[in-house]
Design a protein around this motif. Sequence first.
Motif, PDB file in Angstrom:
ATOM      1  N   GLY A   1      -6.169  -0.227  -8.389  1.00  0.00           N
ATOM      2  CA  GLY A   1      -6.255   1.579  -7.827  1.00  0.00           C
ATOM      3  C   GLY A   1      -4.711   2.250  -7.925  1.00  0.00           C
ATOM      4  O   GLY A   1      -4.449   2.279  -8.578  1.00  0.00           O
TER       5      GLY A   1
ATOM      6  N   GLY B   1      -2.697  -0.198  -3.645  1.00  0.00           N
ATOM      7  CA  GLY B   1      -3.078   0.811  -3.989  1.00  0.00           C
ATOM      8  C   GLY B   1      -3.256   2.061  -2.787  1.00  0.00           C
ATOM      9  O   GLY B   1      -1.543   1.752  -2.270  1.00  0.00           O
TER      10      GLY B   1
ATOM     11  N   GLU C   1      -1.920   3.393 -11.086  1.00  0.00           N
ATOM     12  CA  GLU C   1      -1.509   4.571 -11.838  1.00  0.00           C
ATOM     13  C   GLU C   1      -0.656   5.186 -11.619  1.00  0.00           C
ATOM     14  O   GLU C   1       0.369   5.391 -12.763  1.00  0.00           O
ATOM     15  CB  GLU C   1      -2.553   5.663 -10.197  1.00  0.00           C
TER      16      GLU C   1
ATOM     17  N   ALA D   1       0.658  -1.103   0.228  1.00  0.00           N
ATOM     18  CA  ALA D   1      -0.239  -0.186   0.112  1.00  0.00           C
ATOM     19  C   ALA D   1       0.872   1.058   0.274  1.00  0.00           C
ATOM     20  O   ALA D   1       1.973   0.844   0.183  1.00  0.00           O
ATOM     21  CB  ALA D   1      -0.912   0.074   1.419  1.00  0.00           C
TER      22      ALA D   1
ATOM     23  N   PRO E   1     -10.817  -0.906  -7.112  1.00  0.00           N
ATOM     24  CA  PRO E   1     -11.847  -0.702  -6.027  1.00  0.00           C
ATOM     25  C   PRO E   1     -12.073   0.910  -5.753  1.00  0.00           C
ATOM     26  O   PRO E   1     -12.822   0.919  -4.590  1.00  0.00           O
ATOM     27  CB  PRO E   1     -11.175  -1.610  -4.962  1.00  0.00           C
TER      28      PRO E   1
HETATM   29  C1  1HE Z   1      -3.879  -1.743   3.190  1.00  0.00           C
HETATM   30  C2  1HE Z   1      -4.312  -1.830   1.798  1.00  0.00           C
HETATM   31  C3  1HE Z   1      -4.077  -0.326   1.624  1.00  0.00           C
HETATM   32  C4  1HE Z   1      -3.576  -4.003   2.215  1.00  0.00           C
HETATM   33  N1  1HE Z   1      -4.422   0.382   2.286  1.00  0.00           N
HETATM   34  N2  1HE Z   1      -3.690  -1.195   4.347  1.00  0.00           N
HETATM   35  N3  1HE Z   1      -7.261  -0.346  -2.120  1.00  0.00           N
HETATM   36  C5  1HE Z   1      -8.034  -1.059  -2.349  1.00  0.00           C
HETATM   37  O1  1HE Z   1      -9.044  -0.802  -1.752  1.00  0.00           O
HETATM   38  C6  1HE Z   1      -7.471  -2.503  -2.182  1.00  0.00           C
HETATM   39  C7  1HE Z   1      -6.942  -2.829  -0.562  1.00  0.00           C
HETATM   40  N4  1HE Z   1      -6.446  -3.891  -0.165  1.00  0.00           N
HETATM   41  C8  1HE Z   1      -6.946  -5.388  -0.778  1.00  0.00           C
HETATM   42  O2  1HE Z   1      -8.318  -5.859  -1.889  1.00  0.00           O
HETATM   43  C9  1HE Z   1      -6.361  -6.866   0.042  1.00  0.00           C
HETATM   44  O3  1HE Z   1      -5.662  -6.215   0.704  1.00  0.00           O
HETATM   45  C10 1HE Z   1      -5.445  -7.475  -1.060  1.00  0.00           C
HETATM   46  C11 1HE Z   1      -6.039  -7.959  -2.249  1.00  0.00           C
HETATM   47  C12 1HE Z   1      -4.482  -6.436  -1.747  1.00  0.00           C
HETATM   48  C13 1HE Z   1      -4.754  -8.294  -0.519  1.00  0.00           C
HETATM   49  O4  1HE Z   1      -5.101  -9.226   0.036  1.00  0.00           O
HETATM   50  P1  1HE Z   1      -4.519  -9.979   1.513  1.00  0.00           P
HETATM   51  O5  1HE Z   1      -5.364 -11.282   1.864  1.00  0.00           O
HETATM   52  O6  1HE Z   1      -3.243 -10.456   1.424  1.00  0.00           O
HETATM   53  O7  1HE Z   1      -4.003  -9.288   2.575  1.00  0.00           O
HETATM   54  P2  1HE Z   1      -4.453  -8.591   3.243  1.00  0.00           P
HETATM   55  O8  1HE Z   1      -5.183  -9.333   4.627  1.00  0.00           O
HETATM   56  O9  1HE Z   1      -6.365  -7.990   3.183  1.00  0.00           O
HETATM   57  O10 1HE Z   1      -4.124  -7.295   4.026  1.00  0.00           O
HETATM   58  C14 1HE Z   1      -2.516  -7.333   4.640  1.00  0.00           C
HETATM   59  C15 1HE Z   1      -2.598  -5.952   5.155  1.00  0.00           C
HETATM   60  O11 1HE Z   1      -2.428  -4.863   4.738  1.00  0.00           O
HETATM   61  C16 1HE Z   1      -3.415  -5.489   6.038  1.00  0.00           C
HETATM   62  O12 1HE Z   1      -3.708  -4.753   7.504  1.00  0.00           O
HETATM   63  P3  1HE Z   1      -2.851  -5.760   9.039  1.00  0.00           P
HETATM   64  O13 1HE Z   1      -2.687  -4.775   9.211  1.00  0.00           O
HETATM   65  O14 1HE Z   1      -4.843  -6.171   8.977  1.00  0.00           O
HETATM   66  O15 1HE Z   1      -2.467  -6.844   8.587  1.00  0.00           O
HETATM   67  C17 1HE Z   1      -4.581  -4.818   5.017  1.00  0.00           C
HETATM   68  O16 1HE Z   1      -5.364  -3.939   6.560  1.00  0.00           O
HETATM   69  C18 1HE Z   1      -3.087  -3.735   4.543  1.00  0.00           C
HETATM   70  N5  1HE Z   1      -3.922  -2.806   3.636  1.00  0.00           N
HETATM   71  N6  1HE Z   1      -4.464  -2.868   1.142  1.00  0.00           N
HETATM   72  C19 1HE Z   1      -3.553   0.372   3.625  1.00  0.00           C
HETATM   73  N7  1HE Z   1      -4.334   0.099   0.182  1.00  0.00           N
HETATM   74  C20 1HE Z   1      -3.893   8.066  -5.623  1.00  0.00           C
HETATM   75  S1  1HE Z   1      -5.680   8.128  -5.200  1.00  0.00           S
HETATM   76  C21 1HE Z   1      -5.408   5.914  -5.139  1.00  0.00           C
HETATM   77  C22 1HE Z   1      -6.827   5.667  -4.760  1.00  0.00           C
HETATM   78  C23 1HE Z   1      -6.412   4.244  -3.886  1.00  0.00           C
HETATM   79  O17 1HE Z   1      -5.764   3.570  -4.369  1.00  0.00           O
HETATM   80  S2  1HE Z   1      -8.102   3.069  -3.801  1.00  0.00           S
HETATM   81  C24 1HE Z   1      -7.686   1.458  -3.782  1.00  0.00           C
HETATM   82  C25 1HE Z   1      -6.877   1.325  -2.353  1.00  0.00           C
END
Ligand code: 1HE
Length: 269
Positions: A112, A67, A116, A32, A135
């Motif tokens: 995301g 992302g 980008e 992230a 997403p």
């Molecule tokens: C995060 C993030 C994040 C994971 N920001 N902390 N992006 C999203 O909406 C995608 C969000 N992430 C996911 O859908 C999943 O994490 C994944 C499919 C990428 C990976 O899944 P998985 O099962 O391997 O990992 P996990 O258990 O979901 O995540 C591991 C840790 O990373 C967990 O934290 P923990 O403290 O519970 O261990 C998650 O919370 C953390 N984590 N993704 C913060 N994105 C310039 S504008 C751009 C706008 C965007 O990019 S919006 C899209 C954001």
Amino acid sequence: MGGPSSLSEFVRYEQRGPIAIIALDRPSKRNALDTAMVRTIGALLADAPDDVAAAVLTSSSEHFSAGLDLTELTGTSVFDGVLHSRGWHEPLNQIQFGTIPVVSVLRGAVIGGGLELALATHIRVAEPSAYYALPEGSRGIFVGGGASVRLPRLIGVHRMADMMLTGRVLDASAGLDLGISQYLVGHDEGFDKAFQLAGRIAENNPVTNYAVLQALPRIAEMGPSEGLFVESLMAAISQGSDRVKELLEEFLAGRAAKVAAPSDVMETS
Ligand code: 1HE
């Protein structure tokens, strides 16, 4: 690993010959991206030593990037939101319109802001595990790191709308077909392919690489008449460099490599 900047502990830098290697290294959060990481990547490329001629942007783990670090979005004002998004645009423009061609290695989540970031690089090499999603729609927000400008130019407005409205996820094969990646290689082969391509790019006359990064995308946005005129200027500038004379002499003397017909393998990878 060290490097010209260490703004973010989650971005690794090393240099191998003329090639800079930048690795996203925040596996516990699936890479992230917080603002410091994005700024660091832009700064590493903008401030790279003069002998860096190409770069590889990769990940130290199984995902390219999940992302935007969503913890950065909580509790910000509307104006903070504008500044946050603009804080992505600047380093991503540093990448796209810099002087160093960047080859990215896409695997696992390219989501995301991760997508980008990838879109700001010049060549994208995907592994079969790569998947692409926006997403933002599910999170109730809009893209903010340049996707609305860069992605429709690759895949069309209607396909990007589908990804945002329905949460559609594209796999690596669809990504190749649509031009999100230019290459699709085997499992764990992405870095080697990217490094090989970066090495090839580093051999080019620097003025060619400069023209491809600086002139080509601008010409592509111009009207045909303006574009052709700017093309002529850029062509003349490039032909004036001493290196061109050497390269042409080498070819005419039979010492330069000829253009090779693509093998079946090269066509798909
Ligand atoms: C995060 C993030 C994040 C994971 N920001 N902390 N992006 C999203 O909406 C995608 C969000 N992430 C996911 O859908 C999943 O994490 C994944 C499919 C990428 C990976 O899944 P998985 O099962 O391997 O990992 P996990 O258990 O979901 O995540 C591991 C840790 O990373 C967990 O934290 P923990 O403290 O519970 O261990 C998650 O919370 C953390 N984590 N993704 C913060 N994105 C310039 S504008 C751009 C706008 C965007 O990019 S919006 C899209 C954001």
